[in-house]
Write an enzyme that holds these catalytic residues in place. Structure first.
Site, PDB file in Angstrom:
ATOM      1  N   ARG A 191      11.075  -1.796  -0.885  1.00 57.91           N
ATOM      2  CA  ARG A 191       9.732  -1.338  -1.249  1.00 57.91           C
ATOM      3  C   ARG A 191       8.700  -2.386  -0.845  1.00 57.91           C
ATOM      4  O   ARG A 191       8.857  -3.562  -1.146  1.00 57.91           O
ATOM      5  CB  ARG A 191       9.640  -1.085  -2.750  1.00 57.91           C
ATOM      6  CG  ARG A 191      10.581  -0.017  -3.274  1.00 57.91           C
ATOM      7  CD  ARG A 191      10.577   0.012  -4.783  1.00 57.91           C
ATOM      8  NE  ARG A 191      11.004  -1.264  -5.350  1.00 57.91           N
ATOM      9  CZ  ARG A 191      10.926  -1.589  -6.639  1.00 57.91           C
ATOM     10  NH1 ARG A 191      10.402  -0.721  -7.492  1.00 57.91           N
ATOM     11  NH2 ARG A 191      11.332  -2.756  -7.060  1.00 57.91           N
ATOM     12  N   ASN A 237      -3.221   8.378  -0.960  1.00 55.61           N
ATOM     13  CA  ASN A 237      -3.761   7.926  -2.247  1.00 55.61           C
ATOM     14  C   ASN A 237      -5.237   8.283  -2.374  1.00 55.61           C
ATOM     15  O   ASN A 237      -6.043   7.936  -1.516  1.00 55.61           O
ATOM     16  CB  ASN A 237      -3.578   6.413  -2.375  1.00 55.61           C
ATOM     17  CG  ASN A 237      -2.112   6.019  -2.388  1.00 55.61           C
ATOM     18  OD1 ASN A 237      -1.485   5.983  -3.429  1.00 55.61           O
ATOM     19  ND2 ASN A 237      -1.561   5.735  -1.212  1.00 55.61           N
ATOM     20  N   GLU A 268       2.484   8.610   1.819  1.00 58.62           N
ATOM     21  CA  GLU A 268       1.676   8.997   0.663  1.00 58.62           C
ATOM     22  C   GLU A 268       0.210   9.040   1.086  1.00 58.62           C
ATOM     23  O   GLU A 268      -0.194   8.375   2.044  1.00 58.62           O
ATOM     24  CB  GLU A 268       1.837   8.011  -0.512  1.00 58.62           C
ATOM     25  CG  GLU A 268       3.209   8.012  -1.144  1.00 58.62           C
ATOM     26  CD  GLU A 268       3.282   7.155  -2.412  1.00 58.62           C
ATOM     27  OE1 GLU A 268       2.223   6.802  -2.958  1.00 58.62           O
ATOM     28  OE2 GLU A 268       4.401   6.847  -2.840  1.00 58.62           O
ATOM     29  N   LYS A 300       1.802  12.240  -3.608  1.00 61.75           N
ATOM     30  CA  LYS A 300       3.071  12.386  -2.881  1.00 61.75           C
ATOM     31  C   LYS A 300       3.081  13.691  -2.082  1.00 61.75           C
ATOM     32  O   LYS A 300       3.363  13.710  -0.888  1.00 61.75           O
ATOM     33  CB  LYS A 300       4.240  12.360  -3.863  1.00 61.75           C
ATOM     34  CG  LYS A 300       4.262  11.189  -4.841  1.00 61.75           C
ATOM     35  CD  LYS A 300       4.462   9.865  -4.166  1.00 61.75           C
ATOM     36  CE  LYS A 300       4.724   8.728  -5.157  1.00 61.75           C
ATOM     37  NZ  LYS A 300       3.571   8.412  -6.017  1.00 61.75           N
ATOM     38  N   ASP A 316      -0.668   5.664   3.242  1.00 60.21           N
ATOM     39  CA  ASP A 316       0.464   4.757   3.369  1.00 60.21           C
ATOM     40  C   ASP A 316       1.291   5.220   4.555  1.00 60.21           C
ATOM     41  O   ASP A 316       1.769   6.365   4.582  1.00 60.21           O
ATOM     42  CB  ASP A 316       1.311   4.760   2.097  1.00 60.21           C
ATOM     43  CG  ASP A 316       0.614   4.080   0.927  1.00 60.21           C
ATOM     44  OD1 ASP A 316      -0.395   3.392   1.166  1.00 60.21           O
ATOM     45  OD2 ASP A 316       1.069   4.239  -0.215  1.00 60.21           O
ATOM     46  N   ARG A 323       2.158  -4.115   3.944  1.00 60.08           N
ATOM     47  CA  ARG A 323       2.795  -4.687   2.754  1.00 60.08           C
ATOM     48  C   ARG A 323       4.286  -4.818   3.041  1.00 60.08           C
ATOM     49  O   ARG A 323       5.004  -3.819   3.098  1.00 60.08           O
ATOM     50  CB  ARG A 323       2.494  -3.808   1.542  1.00 60.08           C
ATOM     51  CG  ARG A 323       0.983  -3.783   1.249  1.00 60.08           C
ATOM     52  CD  ARG A 323       0.561  -2.625   0.395  1.00 60.08           C
ATOM     53  NE  ARG A 323       0.827  -1.344   1.041  1.00 60.08           N
ATOM     54  CZ  ARG A 323       0.564  -0.167   0.471  1.00 60.08           C
ATOM     55  NH1 ARG A 323       0.040  -0.125  -0.736  1.00 60.08           N
ATOM     56  NH2 ARG A 323       0.831   0.948   1.107  1.00 60.08           N
ATOM     57  N   LYS A 355      11.776   9.604  -4.945  1.00 59.40           N
ATOM     58  CA  LYS A 355      10.660   9.151  -5.787  1.00 59.40           C
ATOM     59  C   LYS A 355      10.187  10.295  -6.662  1.00 59.40           C
ATOM     60  O   LYS A 355      10.330  11.477  -6.307  1.00 59.40           O
ATOM     61  CB  LYS A 355       9.513   8.611  -4.934  1.00 59.40           C
ATOM     62  CG  LYS A 355       8.924   9.615  -3.955  1.00 59.40           C
ATOM     63  CD  LYS A 355       7.765   9.039  -3.143  1.00 59.40           C
ATOM     64  CE  LYS A 355       8.204   8.038  -2.104  1.00 59.40           C
ATOM     65  NZ  LYS A 355       7.085   7.642  -1.198  1.00 59.40           N
TER      66      LYS A 355
END
Length: 318
Positions: A235, A285, A283, A127, A275, A227, A162
């Site tokens: 989300r 990852n 984000e 994050k 992301d 997504r 978050k």
């Protein structure tokens, strides 16, 4: 090459969508010997980081047969004895995960080649890492202050809250100015000032998908997986019911990916999953990025082949 993969239990792998499975199949196809172990099978013994590993034999590369693999007898070997080691243990990023990065960091000092680099994994909270790239990030705040979180919502109208160690869309809240539940949301997340919370300005472009852009060996995969949230949900995470649609990268997606790859690849981050919502990174990852198979199935692009190419090059096998 002899490749060691540290991963979750094999019986829990969902072969039709698991990226680690795709890596194993591609490595096996090229004649590399794949060994596996779980996180708890790493140890420090005799001053060396060792793995209680087993040789993996693929019986069904499609993964459709429940008995798709067979394992050899376990043997304890120094991690440095393998040509390359992949850290593919899924989050949560808890203290046991941190301890594993310490063990692997020691293995690196002994000459092991570990991807992603354990020091870099530990130093890149998925994050907080976006703070290094403010030019590509939406306005954000990280704080334990309930008052500051309320102020952020008041300023931006709608925000997303978050936790810094969340995954798969868990513990993510949409907070709006005037919401009578705002105080409850904040108290639930920050535990009355005891936990840090990230707030990001809500990006309405989420309706078009939360895009996973993969960076491999400092290069950008030319397709992403958008997504798309299910009806009534904000989300996009697949684990939260989102629908994955592969798309060719836009010029902006590629620009963002190339800029981030230029910074992160030299740190030993061989595989990174960005992301993006709209043009903003939300984000970065680095633990066990996914979406290899979804992109391949929908576009025909061999993500796993690109990854093993990069692994061979990084490990000096090409």
């Amino acid at each position: 090459m002899r490749i060691l993969i540290i991963l979750d239990p094999l019986e829990k792998i969902t072969t039709y969508k698991d990226s680690t499975f795709a890596m194993m199949v591609e490595a096996d196809r090229r004649g590399h010997a794949v060994f596996v172990c779980e996180q708890h099978e790493l140890s420090l013994a005799g001053g060396r980081t060792v793995a209680h590993a087993r040789l993996l034999r693929l019986l069904d590369p499609t993964g459709k047969d429940r008995a798709w693999y067979a394992l050899g007898e376990p043997a304890e070997e120094p991690v440095a004895a393998f040509d390359a080691t992949l850290m593919r243990k899924d989050p949560p990023f808890d203290m046991e995960y941190v301890y594993s990065t310490y063990l692997l960091e020691h293995a690196v000092r002994e000459g092991a080649k570990v991807y992603n680099d354990p020091t870099a994994i530990r130093g890149h909270n998925e994050k907080l890492a976006i703070a290094e790239f403010p030019q590509f990030a939406a306005p954000m705040l990280v704080t334990r202050s309930a008052q500051a979180l309320r102020g952020f919502v008041d300023e931006h109208g709608i925000a997303v809250f978050k936790l810094l160690d969340g995954m798969g869309g868990s513990s993510i809240f949409r907070a709006e100015r005037g919401d009578p539940n705002l105080s409850v949301i904040i108290e639930t997340l920050n535990q009355f000032g005891n936990r840090s919370v990230m707030a990001q300005r809500f990006l309405p472009e989420i309706a078009d998908g939360d895009k996973r852009v993969l960076l491999i060996g400092g290069k950008v995969v030319p397709f992403c997986l958008a997504r798309i949230p299910k009806t009534g949900e904000f989300r996009g995470n697949l684990a939260a019911g989102g629908r994955g649609v592969a798309r060719e990268l836009s010029a902006k997606d590629r620009e963002v990916g190339e800029a981030v790859a230029q910074v992160l690849a030299p740190r030993g981050l061989l595989l990174v999953g960005l992301d993006l919502i709209g043009e903003c990174i939300t984000e970065i990852n680095v633990t066990s990025p996914t979406c290899f198979q979804e992109i391949r199935d929908q576009t025909g692009f061999g993500v796993a082949a690109m990854f093993v190419d990069a692994l061979e090059e990084a490990a000096g096998a090409r």
